[in-house]
Scaffold this active site. Structure first.
Site, short mmCIF file in Angstrom:
data_model
loop_
_atom_site.label_atom_id
_atom_site.label_comp_id
_atom_site.label_asym_id
_atom_site.label_seq_id
_atom_site.Cartn_x
_atom_site.Cartn_y
_atom_site.Cartn_z
N GLY A 115 0.88 -1.04 0.07
CA GLY A 115 -0.02 0.05 0.08
C GLY A 115 0.96 1.07 -0.12
O GLY A 115 2.17 1.14 0.02
N SER A 116 0.35 2.58 0.10
CA SER A 116 1.15 3.69 -0.10
C SER A 116 2.02 3.81 1.05
O SER A 116 3.04 4.49 0.61
CB SER A 116 0.00 4.86 -0.20
OG SER A 116 -0.87 4.80 1.04
N GLU A 119 3.82 1.88 2.34
CA GLU A 119 4.96 0.87 2.15
C GLU A 119 5.83 1.37 0.80
O GLU A 119 6.99 0.81 0.88
CB GLU A 119 4.43 -0.51 2.14
CG GLU A 119 3.80 -1.20 3.17
CD GLU A 119 2.47 -0.75 3.39
OE1 GLU A 119 2.23 -0.24 4.61
OE2 GLU A 119 1.72 -0.71 2.76
N GLU A 175 -4.03 -9.60 2.29
CA GLU A 175 -3.11 -9.48 3.45
C GLU A 175 -3.15 -10.78 4.12
O GLU A 175 -1.99 -11.48 4.78
CB GLU A 175 -3.38 -8.36 4.32
CG GLU A 175 -2.83 -7.27 3.90
CD GLU A 175 -3.89 -6.39 3.23
OE1 GLU A 175 -5.12 -7.10 2.61
OE2 GLU A 175 -4.08 -5.13 2.92
N HIS A 180 -0.08 -3.56 4.98
CA HIS A 180 -0.49 -2.11 4.89
C HIS A 180 -1.28 -1.47 6.12
O HIS A 180 -2.25 -1.83 6.04
CB HIS A 180 -1.27 -2.09 3.65
CG HIS A 180 -1.42 -0.57 3.34
ND1 HIS A 180 -0.85 0.37 3.36
CD2 HIS A 180 -2.89 -0.38 2.87
CE1 HIS A 180 -1.40 1.61 2.93
NE2 HIS A 180 -2.67 1.13 2.57
N HIS A 231 -12.54 -28.64 22.28
CA HIS A 231 -13.51 -27.84 21.60
C HIS A 231 -14.77 -27.81 22.15
O HIS A 231 -15.77 -27.11 21.61
CB HIS A 231 -13.35 -28.23 20.08
CG HIS A 231 -14.02 -27.44 19.03
ND1 HIS A 231 -14.42 -27.66 17.71
CD2 HIS A 231 -14.36 -26.22 19.29
CE1 HIS A 231 -15.02 -26.79 17.18
NE2 HIS A 231 -14.99 -25.75 17.94
N GLY A 236 -8.29 -23.30 14.08
CA GLY A 236 -9.65 -23.54 13.80
C GLY A 236 -10.23 -22.46 12.79
O GLY A 236 -11.11 -22.47 12.23
#
Length: 538
Positions: A33-34, A36, A55, A78, A285, A404
């Site tokens: 993104g900008s 970076e 991402e 980003h 779980h 999970g």
């Protein structure tokens, strides 16, 4: 690379790249993104940038790469929105104990007091508690040292992700080079407690070893196997183990523990000493009482994870690296004279049918798959069928997610394939899981990876069907998923795709895929039988 015009000193950007080379962080997974762009400017030829189209895919690719190489991987995201998109797989990386160094772009420092567009408020706190350490350095000059510190923490056991937030105007500031350091990763177990454990195991008539992912992660599988053979002990794999636990064709292997208290108690009934190696005690779980904990059966846990040791409700926890603990324990044990447990009986196959039973799909894969292939799995409702009919027999040959959370294993398979060049990787993905990170197909195509993507398509969220039975829930909405054409979606990203409905078609498609040096997707239509996910070990 550019240096400070006035002083000739290295810039933050130059010092960071030098540190990355020192640390072996020469592959970066990202979605730019900008904020970076100053980091990405004039990208060096000796550092590979792997583009993910989301991402979450970038984090899972880095996770798979790090776990397969045994080294930290770097991921570039980003700003706050990038972390937000990636949080599901960041949580998974934390639970997987994947060593990641994540850098995140931040808005320019001069704008931060004005609540700017793309500014991340308290950027270092946003991903917590699912990173081991995070920081937005107070000074630009501290960025290279912060990245080096993040790497050391990521690679200290238990491994895990770390994060550094970097304002976009920091990259051009002056910085000092990072001084290389060596930091030990592992700790040794308490010899006195190892001796107590050895005495209990030697005295036991029916000991059992429950194995978790730390064993394979640390390369301690052969040591674990020697220990089991010395003891002539039954071996079970811990609930939700995200790596191979034990060679599943070994005569001492007795199956998998389910993630329910009653099933664990039933699966361990009759054993008079329990050794848990590299796993929690235990991951559940569903709620309930585990009768094992009040039975008086001695339980010993070997782990390098202090949190897992502290969370165990019973027994003795011994902190230390598997590569130290397992040989130390074996050295104190005589060769057992007790009879070894009987090998478990092979699981019967259901008869041929259309739609295909999932069991027959995995049996066909077993017959066709190359011996050195690696399986990356995210088909929760079909995991019992996979465990019965697609045995994993080689250390480093299996990966899944410990969290999970869905959307992990397809991009993780891309990372594993990058880490293991030339080896076939088989991603076994449920149709529901597939739609969480389908963008990873594009990256696999661009990289030309030998990746077979097998979609086990039962027309919905099969795990939800099964779990509804466990909880006695009827008529829940949002479980059926219809109308998805996975081969067409794959072809739209440049990937070969086939729809498979019969066993003959499956055998032909598998042979074609395993002979193809590029990604190929197989959409395998299976029946909608509802497996029970929380039965005792089998």
């Amino acid at each position: 690379m550019p240096r400070d015009a006035a002083t000739g000193a290295p810039t933050v950007r130059e010092a960071v790249f030098d540190a990355m080379r020192q640390l072996g962080l020469t592959t970066v997974f990202g979605n730019p993104g900008s904020t970076e762009l100053p980091f990405l400017d004039r990208w060096p030829e000796d550092i590979r940038y792997v583009l993910a189209l989301a991402e979450g895919c970038a984090v899972a690719m880095a996770d798979g790469y790090a776990r397969a190489t045994g080294r930290a991987a770097m991921c570039n995201l980003h700003s706050a929105v990038g972390i937000g998109h990636a949080m599901g797989n960041l949580f998974t990386a934390y639970r997987n104990q994947a060593p990641l160094v994540i850098t995140v772009g931040q808005q320019a420092r001069s704008l931060l007091p004005t609540n700017p567009f793309l500014g991340s408020i308290e950027a270092a706190h946003f991903p917590r508690p699912y990173v081991k350490w995070s920081l937005e350095p107070a000074r630009a000059a501290d960025v290279p040292a912060a990245i080096a510190h993040a790497h050391r923490i990521a690679m200290t056991r238990p491994w895990g992700p770390t994060l550094v937030s970097i304002p976009m105007d920091d990259w051009a500031a002056e910085a000092r080079p990072v001084i290389p350091r060596v930091v030990s990763q592992d700790t040794a177990p308490d010899p006195a407690l190892i001796a107590v454990c050895a005495e209990a195991l030697a005295r036991a008539e029916r000991p059992v070893i429950v194995v978790g992912p730390e064993v394979d992660q640390e390369g301690a599988g052969p040591a674990l196997q020697r220990l089991a053979e010395t003891l002539r002990a039954a071996v079970l794999v811990a609930p939700f183990a995200c790596r191979m636990g034990f060679p599943e064709d070994h005569p001492l292997f007795q199956g998998f523990l389910a993630a329910a208290p009653g099933a664990v108690a039933q699966g361990l009934a009759g054993y008079d000493c329990v050794l848990v190696a590299g796993a929690p005690v235990f991951t559940f779980h569903v709620a309930g009482e585990c009768g094992l904990f009040g039975s008086g059966t001695p339980i010993f846990q070997l782990t390098s994870d202090p949190e897992a040791a502290a969370a165990a409700p019973a027994g003795t926890a011994i902190l230390g690296a598997m590569r130290f603990a397992l040989p130390a324990l074996a050295a104190l044990l005589p060769e057992a004279r007790r009879p070894a447990p009987a090998p478990r009986a092979p699981a019967p196959l259901p008869p041929p049918a259309t739609p295909l039973p999932a069991e027959r799909v995995f049996a066909a894969i077993r017959r066709a798959m190359p011996a050195e292939a690696i399986v990356v799995e995210e088909a929760p409702s079909h995991r019992p069928a996979l465990q019965r009919h697609l045995p994993i027999t080689r250390w480093g040959g299996f990966y899944t997610m410990a969290s999970g959370g869905l959307g992990y294993s397809l991009p993780a398979a891309v990372g594993v394939a990058l880490a293991e060049p030339g080896r076939r990787v088989l991603a076994v993905i449920g149709d529901g899981s597939m739609m969480y990170s389908i963008q990873a197909i594009w990256s696999a195509v661009q990289l030309g990876l030998p990746l077979t993507i097998l979609v086990v398509n039962n027309g919905g969220y099969g795990a939800m069907r099964s779990f509804s039975q466990v909880l006695g829930v009827q008529g829940a909405p949002g479980i059926e998923v219809e109308g998805l054409d996975f081969p067409a979606l794959a072809r739209g990203m440049g990937c070969l795709g086939r729809r498979v409905e019969t066993e003959a078609e499956l055998e032909a498609a598998l042979a074609e895929s395993f002979a193809t040096p590029a990604p190929m997707l197989l959409d395998v239509i299976v029946d909608r039988a509802i497996p029970h996910l929380y039965q005792k070990a089998k």
